[in-house]
Design a protein around this motif. Structure first.
Motif, PDB file in Angstrom:
ATOM      1  N   VAL B 145       0.877  -1.161  -0.103  1.00 16.71           N
ATOM      2  CA  VAL B 145      -0.205  -0.055  -0.102  1.00 16.71           C
ATOM      3  C   VAL B 145       0.992   1.227  -0.090  1.00 16.71           C
ATOM      4  CG1 VAL B 145      -1.592   1.422   1.275  1.00 16.71           C
ATOM      5  CG2 VAL B 145      -1.896  -1.117   1.208  1.00 16.71           C
ATOM      6  N   VAL B 146       0.813   2.086  -0.867  1.00 14.10           N
ATOM      7  CA  VAL B 146       1.463   3.433  -1.000  1.00 14.10           C
ATOM      8  C   VAL B 146       0.691   4.558  -0.337  1.00 14.10           C
ATOM      9  CG1 VAL B 146       2.989   4.951  -2.531  1.00 14.10           C
ATOM     10  CG2 VAL B 146       2.602   2.480  -2.912  1.00 14.10           C
ATOM     11  N   GLY B 147       0.986   5.020   0.653  1.00 15.40           N
ATOM     12  CA  GLY B 147       0.300   5.914   1.314  1.00 15.40           C
ATOM     13  C   GLY B 147      -0.213   5.765   2.544  1.00 15.40           C
ATOM     14  N   ALA B 148       0.042   6.253   3.827  1.00 21.82           N
ATOM     15  CA  ALA B 148      -0.638   5.897   4.962  1.00 21.82           C
ATOM     16  C   ALA B 148      -1.792   7.033   5.320  1.00 21.82           C
ATOM     17  CB  ALA B 148       0.437   5.669   6.234  1.00 21.82           C
ATOM     18  N   GLY B 149      -2.312   7.507   4.377  1.00 19.65           N
ATOM     19  CA  GLY B 149      -3.624   8.354   4.548  1.00 19.65           C
ATOM     20  C   GLY B 149      -4.612   7.460   4.725  1.00 19.65           C
ATOM     21  N   PRO B 150      -5.917   8.407   4.752  1.00 13.59           N
ATOM     22  CA  PRO B 150      -7.259   7.606   5.069  1.00 13.59           C
ATOM     23  C   PRO B 150      -7.485   6.385   4.129  1.00 13.59           C
ATOM     24  CG  PRO B 150      -7.474   9.645   5.379  1.00 13.59           C
ATOM     25  CD  PRO B 150      -5.996   9.598   4.732  1.00 13.59           C
ATOM     26  N   ALA B 151      -7.096   6.503   2.826  1.00 16.60           N
ATOM     27  CA  ALA B 151      -7.459   5.442   1.816  1.00 16.60           C
ATOM     28  C   ALA B 151      -6.619   4.113   1.947  1.00 16.60           C
ATOM     29  CB  ALA B 151      -7.096   5.941   0.431  1.00 16.60           C
ATOM     30  N   GLY B 152      -5.173   4.687   2.310  1.00 16.15           N
ATOM     31  CA  GLY B 152      -4.208   3.558   2.416  1.00 16.15           C
ATOM     32  C   GLY B 152      -4.718   2.587   3.852  1.00 16.15           C
ATOM     33  N   LEU B 153      -4.620   3.354   4.866  1.00 20.52           N
ATOM     34  CA  LEU B 153      -4.857   2.813   6.133  1.00 20.52           C
ATOM     35  C   LEU B 153      -5.996   1.873   6.092  1.00 20.52           C
ATOM     36  CD1 LEU B 153      -4.136   5.778   8.395  1.00 20.52           C
ATOM     37  CD2 LEU B 153      -2.942   3.705   8.174  1.00 20.52           C
ATOM     38  N   SER B 154      -7.339   2.552   5.566  1.00 21.61           N
ATOM     39  CA  SER B 154      -8.475   1.720   5.510  1.00 21.61           C
ATOM     40  C   SER B 154      -8.455   0.528   4.457  1.00 21.61           C
ATOM     41  CB  SER B 154      -9.491   2.585   4.742  1.00 21.61           C
ATOM     42  OG  SER B 154     -10.414   1.746   4.315  1.00 21.61           O
ATOM     43  N   CYS B 155      -7.509   0.643   3.487  1.00 20.85           N
ATOM     44  CA  CYS B 155      -7.250  -0.628   2.635  1.00 20.85           C
ATOM     45  C   CYS B 155      -6.489  -1.566   3.415  1.00 20.85           C
ATOM     46  CB  CYS B 155      -6.520   0.030   1.458  1.00 20.85           C
ATOM     47  SG  CYS B 155      -6.252  -1.509   0.260  1.00 20.85           S
ATOM     48  N   ALA B 156      -5.405  -1.277   4.036  1.00 23.84           N
ATOM     49  CA  ALA B 156      -4.414  -2.046   4.838  1.00 23.84           C
ATOM     50  C   ALA B 156      -5.164  -2.803   5.914  1.00 23.84           C
ATOM     51  CB  ALA B 156      -3.336  -1.229   5.308  1.00 23.84           C
ATOM     52  N   HIS B 157      -6.099  -2.185   6.531  1.00 22.74           N
ATOM     53  CA  HIS B 157      -6.923  -2.985   7.736  1.00 22.74           C
ATOM     54  C   HIS B 157      -7.752  -3.902   7.153  1.00 22.74           C
ATOM     55  CE1 HIS B 157      -9.892  -3.343  11.029  1.00 22.74           C
ATOM     56  NE2 HIS B 157      -8.929  -3.040  11.563  1.00 22.74           N
ATOM     57  N   ARG B 158      -8.483  -3.456   6.139  1.00 14.93           N
ATOM     58  CA  ARG B 158      -9.330  -4.585   5.676  1.00 14.93           C
ATOM     59  C   ARG B 158      -8.649  -5.614   5.028  1.00 14.93           C
ATOM     60  NH1 ARG B 158     -15.128  -4.814   4.580  1.00 14.93           N
ATOM     61  NH2 ARG B 158     -15.085  -3.275   6.222  1.00 14.93           N
ATOM     62  N   LEU B 159      -7.475  -5.397   4.365  1.00 11.63           N
ATOM     63  CA  LEU B 159      -6.758  -6.657   3.880  1.00 11.63           C
ATOM     64  C   LEU B 159      -6.118  -7.585   5.126  1.00 11.63           C
ATOM     65  CD1 LEU B 159      -4.553  -4.617   1.145  1.00 11.63           C
ATOM     66  CD2 LEU B 159      -6.499  -6.340   0.672  1.00 11.63           C
ATOM     67  N   ALA B 160      -5.512  -6.782   5.999  1.00  9.17           N
ATOM     68  CA  ALA B 160      -5.158  -7.636   7.085  1.00  9.17           C
ATOM     69  C   ALA B 160      -6.206  -8.235   7.669  1.00  9.17           C
ATOM     70  CB  ALA B 160      -4.542  -6.457   8.251  1.00  9.17           C
ATOM     71  N   LEU B 161      -7.605  -7.909   7.952  1.00  9.21           N
ATOM     72  CA  LEU B 161      -8.715  -8.530   8.215  1.00  9.21           C
ATOM     73  C   LEU B 161      -9.003  -9.921   7.436  1.00  9.21           C
ATOM     74  CD1 LEU B 161     -11.096  -8.174  10.297  1.00  9.21           C
ATOM     75  CD2 LEU B 161     -12.184  -7.332   8.405  1.00  9.21           C
ATOM     76  N   HIS B 162      -8.644  -9.942   6.107  1.00  9.08           N
ATOM     77  CA  HIS B 162      -8.973 -11.009   5.500  1.00  9.08           C
ATOM     78  C   HIS B 162      -7.799 -11.701   5.535  1.00  9.08           C
ATOM     79  CE1 HIS B 162     -12.751  -9.938   3.968  1.00  9.08           C
ATOM     80  NE2 HIS B 162     -12.403  -8.697   3.283  1.00  9.08           N
ATOM     81  N   GLY B 163      -6.842 -11.584   6.300  1.00  4.06           N
ATOM     82  CA  GLY B 163      -5.607 -12.668   6.610  1.00  4.06           C
ATOM     83  C   GLY B 163      -4.393 -12.362   5.616  1.00  4.06           C
ATOM     84  N   HIS B 164      -4.226 -10.914   4.725  1.00 10.66           N
ATOM     85  CA  HIS B 164      -3.090 -10.797   3.997  1.00 10.66           C
ATOM     86  C   HIS B 164      -2.063  -9.974   4.795  1.00 10.66           C
ATOM     87  CE1 HIS B 164      -5.723 -12.258   0.858  1.00 10.66           C
ATOM     88  NE2 HIS B 164      -6.865 -11.227   1.259  1.00 10.66           N
ATOM     89  N   ASP B 165      -0.799 -10.060   4.370  1.00  9.32           N
ATOM     90  CA  ASP B 165       0.191  -9.202   5.142  1.00  9.32           C
ATOM     91  C   ASP B 165       0.348  -7.992   4.368  1.00  9.32           C
ATOM     92  OD1 ASP B 165       0.726 -10.898   7.058  1.00  9.32           O
ATOM     93  OD2 ASP B 165       1.986 -12.193   6.301  1.00  9.32           O
ATOM     94  N   VAL B 166       0.261  -6.746   5.020  1.00  4.45           N
ATOM     95  CA  VAL B 166       0.457  -5.444   4.153  1.00  4.45           C
ATOM     96  C   VAL B 166       1.564  -4.869   4.376  1.00  4.45           C
ATOM     97  CG1 VAL B 166      -0.757  -3.454   3.818  1.00  4.45           C
ATOM     98  CG2 VAL B 166      -2.059  -5.509   4.414  1.00  4.45           C
ATOM     99  N   VAL B 167       2.147  -4.287   3.995  1.00  3.29           N
ATOM    100  CA  VAL B 167       3.311  -3.275   3.846  1.00  3.29           C
ATOM    101  C   VAL B 167       2.865  -2.041   3.224  1.00  3.29           C
ATOM    102  CG1 VAL B 167       5.744  -2.730   3.712  1.00  3.29           C
ATOM    103  CG2 VAL B 167       5.229  -4.873   3.762  1.00  3.29           C
TER     104      VAL B 167
END
Lengths: 424, 455
Positions: B145-167
């Motif tokens: 995920v590029v950018g730790a703004g609202p879009a990136g953070l939201s995306c990362a959380h949902r991906l992590a929820l589904h069991g993926h690892d996020v950088v």
């Protein structure tokens, strides 16, 4: 201005607003403040035999509405916890100082003639205008064979009423308990015993809520609770029905009724009077707001009476009784259909989902181009139940419109669909 | 601190007064207020407020939970639709979103349920023992995920929820994006943006690498090679320029740069104070800039806009905040020339009045000058092209300057998704960015799992 004065079962009062037998009428201090505030009368909190009752702490609990308005109150207080002598002395003085106000004394003694024979002359000597027999208190005293324990057995009601009429010359008002199945049985018994009037309703057995942390109902005494008596706005519909049942019962027709139960406004009072009451008694509303509420009640009632052309309470007392009947006499052919004022509709969808899920699927939800919804009544499906109008948050948005279906009056007694119909 | 404003004095007020000036703009509801306000909700069916919420929060449900004293339940409802519900409750222009749609606005009441405030109440008062969402079993998939703004953070959380690892690769020192660097201080107090990021990261499986910038030390080509999918939440990093002489003179500054400094300042008394200042623009950033300078103690703040009040990007509510801070809103005037003193510093600006001729904005020829110690530009943000400078990034289809995406938030390159302000989809709002991130994560998840099943 309309004349609010009454003569109820021979008792005169400048207005029909009396304070019911309860904490607000426990002693001279309160009653004098009530008279100063303008109440037409009081029913002094129930006297009993000495030694006086002992009360617990705490005593009240409430059932709240969504905005923390009190819908109903529950109490576990007993009759007066002051000595008979003090009460009688105070009653004598107050009546002397306030001769124009109605002062009725509530009484509760064991169900034996001697007990009543002993207390009645003492009360009569105070100069009080009448007595009210407390056959209603549903907690504590009933465990000792008094209060609602008497009120729930018509024979006892009749017998005690007769003793009172025998040993006392004052008007006798019998206060009825609602904790029975058919209120007319108690009223008829009082009538047979010679009662000058009935008053109702007393409180209803209740538990208002449970403290889920402590696992104990409210009000809490130590780690326990007990059922109390329920009063306030929530009991008004129950009280109105019981008043109407007595008012339209041929056996008790004409018996004066003092209405009690959730009265807090002039409109409440007018409704009780329209269903046959000659006076009304108030307790909860005064306990929550103070005695000053009688000002607005008197003013409102009198202005409404003026607007209707009623000169005195007799002009409309009992006017709604004739229109209250058994289901079988209702007009089966009468039909109303909901009509939504689209200008007033705010699009909340409450009418639709209520009708769709729980009633007759008679309100369509039509999605509009802008994503909003338009709600339309499907006339052919609407049975005129009022549910949509009830759940609608907007005043006057849904109207129940009377349909001209060309059919004349027909009640179930004469309906050909009724296998037991009366054949002409 | 800010070089171009170094010549300006500091605020006259002491630290305590300034802290007070920047305290919570809309103080939180207490228990009783929340219960009363929640009781006003009509629990609409097909509720218009939900339709109006870009992140599709089930508003009637969470408000009913508040009213029934189920605060945790309310918070979970909000967070399951919008993991940044806490900052959205504070920064959303609810007056043009959920609260505008509220049926309680009807003529009998003219007052919506305070949905934003109730949402804040639920999230402030929910007391979770552990993070309220549990990760699914690890999938072994890695997403960049590029950018730790609202879009990136939201995306990362949902991906992590589904069991993926996020950088997450983030250019700045702190995560949070505009919540951390771009919102008026009094809208997000008490370091809320960082607290929210900390909460979000509790789910696990998300690593943030700070100081990494796409187009500088990172390329889309390598990200696409190293990860199973890429999400771009680049935002709009460039401030628009006037295109006028002396635009870099001391005293000229992008509003976003000043707000960023203010947000990060530990000591407000050390900030530069432009006692007389001009803010150019009419969006919420312009208002944030003008009001914050007024709260620092500036006595003469002029916000100048070339069109009328009704054309302003800032909502009426925002305009009222400005008026309450004694900011003067001047309309129908556009910059003509930066005026400099003999040391080459800003001393004011000459404007020419404007009007509409056949629907076109034209200068009337009349001019006037405003004295100012500083001029802040808040005329909009632009996409920073330097981010997309490697061979693969240059291939991305664009929608104007922004990155083109489809309804699934996928770009023209398979496995590369984008969301938030760097795309043209929807409005430029935090809540919109959160929704994009969430939807992109769902699309990425579906795609990755499809590949797993196929394999």
């Amino acid at each position: 201005m309309a004349d609010l004065s009454i003569q109820f079962a021979g008792i005169k009062a400048p207005n029909p607003f009396w304070l019911a037998s309860a904490p607000p009428t426990d002693k001279a201090y309160n009653v004098v403040r009530a008279f100063e505030a303008g109440w037409g009368g009081v029913v002094w909190k129930t006297l009993g035999e000495d030694p006086a009752a002992v009360n617990v702490s705490s005593r009240y609990s409430a059932h709240y509405g969504v905005n923390r308005e009190v819908m109903g109150m529950n109490n576990i207080e007993l009759i007066t916890d002051r000595s008979l002598e003090i009460n009688l002395r105070e009653i004598t003085q107050v009546k002397k100082d306030w001769p124009d106000r109605a002062l009725v004394v509530s009484l509760m003694v064991p169900c034996v003639e001697e007990a009543w024979k002993a207390i009645l002359p003492l009360v009569e000597a105070t100069g009080a205008d009448g007595i009210e027999l407390n056959f209603g208190c549903p907690h504590g005293m009933s465990e000792r064979g008094m209060g609602s324990a008497v009120g729930q057995v018509p024979e006892y009601v009749e017998r005690v009423t007769r003793w009172c009429k025998t040993h006392c010359s004052l008007p006798v008002i019998v206060k009825l308990t609602p904790n029975i199945t058919d209120i007319r049985q108690s009223a008829r018994a009082a009538h047979r015993g010679g009662a000058d009037a009935v008053s109702l309703i007393n409180t209803i057995n209740s538990i208002t809520s449970v403290d889920l942390e402590r696992m104990v109902a409210l009000p809490i005494v130590g780690n326990q609770s007990t059922h109390g008596g329920y009063c306030g706005p929530a009991v008004k519909p129950i009280a109105l029905n019981m008043v109407a049942e007595i008012a339209r019962d041929p056996e008790t027709r004409g018996l004066p009724i003092s209405g009690i139960g959730g009265i807090g406004s002039w409109r409440d009072a007018a409704e009780f009077i329209a269903l046959g009451c000659g006076s009304v008694q108030v307790c909860t509303a005064a306990m929550l707001n103070g005695f000053r509420i009688v000002e607005e009640m008197k003013d409102g009632l009198s202005r409404w009476m003026d607007s209707q052309g009623y000169k005195s309470l007799q002009d409309f007392s009992g006017r709604a009784v004739g229109n209250t009947t058994d289901w079988k006499y209702l007009d089966i052919n009468y039909q109303v259909i909901a009509k939504i004022d689209q200008q007033a509709c705010i699009g909340c969808g409450r009418c639709h989902i209520a009708c769709e899920d729980t009633a007759h699927q008679a309100i369509a939800s039509l999605k509009q181009a802008d994503g909003s919804h338009r709600y339309e009544v499907i006339d052919a499906e609407c049975v005129g139940c009022n549910l949509c109008q009830i759940t609608c948050p907007v005043q006057d948005c849904i109207e129940m419109v009377v349909q001209d279906n060309g059919k004349g009056f027909l009640d179930w007694e004469h309906d050909p669909r009724n296998p037991y119909a009366v054949r002409a | 601190m800010i070089e171009s404003l170094n010549h300006l004095p500091h605020p006259r007020d002491n630290a305590a007064t300034l802290a007070d000036n920047f305290s919570d703009l809309a103080p939180p509801l207490n228990d009783r207020q929340a219960r009363l306000e929640s009781s006003r909700c009509l629990y609409c069916y097909d509720a218009p407020c939900v339709n109006a919420c870009p992140s599709e929060i089930d508003i009637p449900s969470f408000i009913r939970n508040i009213h029934q004293e189920n605060i945790q339940g309310a918070a979970q409802t909000i967070l399951s639709a919008n993991i940044l519900g806490g900052s959205c409750a504070r920064v959303c222009p609810t007056e043009v979103l959920c609260q505008q749609a509220c049926v309680r606005n009807h003529h009998q009441e003219c007052a919506p349920v305070l949905i934003g405030q109730l949402q804040r109440y639920a999230l402030d008062n929910a007391n979770f023992d552990a993070h309220p969402f549990q990760r699914a079993a690890a999938t072994g998939k890695r997403v960049a995920v590029v950018g730790a703004g609202p879009a990136g953070l939201s995306c990362a959380h949902r991906l992590a929820l589904h069991g993926h690892d996020v950088v997450i690769f983030e250019r700045c020192e702190k995560a949070g994006g505009l919540n951390e660097y771009g919102i008026a201080k009094y809208k997000l107090v008490d370091d809320f943006a960082q607290r929210e990021v900390d909460f979000l990261l509790q789910i696990g499986g998300i690593e943030i690498r700070h100081g990494r910038t796409l187009g500088v030390d990172l390329t889309l080509t390598e990200l696409r090679q190293q990860f199973d999918a890429v999400f771009l939440g680049l935002g709009l990093a460039a401030s628009r320029q006037l295109g006028m002489a002396d635009e870099t003179a001391p005293g000229m500054l992008a509003a976003t740069q000043f707000i960023r400094e203010l947000r990060q300042a530990d000591d407000l008394t050390k900030l530069p104070l432009a006692d007389r200042c001009i803010v150019l623009g009419a969006g919420n950033t312009a208002i944030d800039m003008a009001v914050q300078m007024a709260r620092l103690g500036a006595r003469d703040v002029n916000l100048v806009y070339r069109r009328g009040h009704e054309d302003m990007g800032a909502t009426l509510h925002e305009q009222d905040i400005a008026k309450a801070a004694q900011v003067r809103l001047m309309t129908w005037a556009q910059p003509q020339q930066v005026l400099l003193d003999d040391q080459g510093r800003v001393r004011g600006m000459r404007f020419e009045r404007t009007h509409l001729v056949n629907g076109r904005l034209c200068a009337t020829g009349e001019t006037f000058e405003l004295a100012a110690d500083a001029i802040f530009k808040a005329i909009g943000q632009a996409f920073d092209d330097s981010a997309l400078d490697d061979p693969m990034a240059r291939e991305l289809q664009r929608d104007g300057e922004r990155i083109q995406v489809d309804g699934q938030l996928q770009t023209s390159i398979a496995g590369v998704y984008a969301g938030g302000d760097c795309t043209a989809l929807g409005q430029d709002l935090t809540v919109q960015a959160v929704q994009h991130g969430k939807l992109a994560a769902e699309a990425i998840h579906a795609q990755l799992m499809l590949n797993v099943e196929a394999a």
